[in-house]
Design a protein around this motif. Structure first.
Motif: not given
Lengths: 209, 209
Positions: A170, A185, A194, B158, B161
């Motif tokens: 990520y 991020p 996330f 998402v 990752n």
């Protein structure tokens, strides 16, 4: 040189040493250990190569100090976040959150860890000389969760290679997915999305059959 | 040179070209693009540097051919496994299985992709010039699953990752976790355990709220 009192010289020396470590971390993150040269670091700091040698005998030692600092800082960050958290599930989520927040705040560390994993050989004789604390952190919480019956029979290795690995990707992938897919991020909304997925997957991973 | 009939020269030339690509892939995986040199590749093949230049004008072109071959092979592998699989969930699991099996069988590819993600800059002007097919593969199945209502509102980024990233770490980490934690990613039992977790996490990731 020895005539100069350490107490007056130390502050400036410490600042230079810190600057060398910071620039070295950025360069090792950018191009990796094998390609990095002490000259690159000297140029970035704005000093000459012999000045680096004064603090670090060579590239290997400089790299090791960078890697040691990353894992020591990450472990301290984890200890701070998990202190007093006894419930295994709460502790697992606090550990994963700590890793995620640490890496978002220090993306150079994320890229260096990614490279460590990509390397087929190690820079020294022990690949986990510095990362051992991180491995122990996740092993301890998995052992406690399995022993309590709250977790199913999950292995720390599988958890590390799935749920924990995600935080590294990520952080590193923000600008690596091409036009139209870039993201920051550290963007709060992005990070919350996330984190929610990471929590969901952590719970699914350790759920008893 | 032009007097030699291409039909007689081509087979040996193709074999050398293939050998150069194989050794280059191993070296780029081992030490990364920035540190790799054409001399390393020439030494590994057992030819001289000018012989490489005959096939590839420089390191950049050689690297690009290696990366292009990895992603083209991976995409072909995926197409073969997902052909005729219409159900989005079955298709997602088939895609993840294909990536996992491809990377287990070609760990040099896994390490090169790990390095791509670690890099802060790209080797060319477009970081996804070759990996675009892989990104489209996962985006297509996510779009279909969300549209059908079978998946919740999950983003391909998402999923990439988290669940997909795991396969890279699983393959690369086999000997990177230190004494007592080493494993063979190709070991059938180990692989089955990892695959079961990957499937469990994929289902949890796309499950509607």
């Amino acid at each position: 040189m020895t005539a100069i009192k350490p107490t007056t010289r130390q502050p400036r020396g410490d600042a230079t040493r810190r600057q060398i470590l910071d620039e070295a971390e950025r360069i090792f993150a950018d191009i990796g250990y094998a390609a990095a040269r002490l000259d690159h670091v000297a140029d970035a700091v704005g000093i000459r190569r012999p000045s680096i040698i004064y603090y670090f005998p060579g590239k290997q030692q400089l790299y090791e100090e960078v890697e040691a600092d990353i894992f020591a800082s990450m472990h301290a960050f984890v200890l701070n976040r998990t202190e007093g958290v006894g419930d295994p599930m709460a502790r697992l989520l606090a550990l994963l959150d700590a890793w995620l927040d640490f890496l978002v705040g220090r993306p150079t560390a994320a890229r260096i860890i990614q490279r460590l994993i990509a390397d087929s050989a190690t820079h020294g004789d022990n690949p986990v000389r510095f990362s051992e604390t991180a491995l122990r952190d996740i092993e301890d919480v998995v052992t406690a969760g399995v022993a309590s019956g709250q977790f199913g029979q999950v292995s720390a290795m599988v958890l590390l290679n799935t749920v924990a690995a995600g935080a590294l990707h990520y952080v590193c992938n923000g600008r690596q997915l091409g036009p139209g897919r870039s993201y920051d991020p550290a963007n709060p909304q992005q990070l919350a999305e996330f984190r929610a997925m990471m929590h969901r997957l952590a719970k699914a991973a350790v759920a008893p059959e």
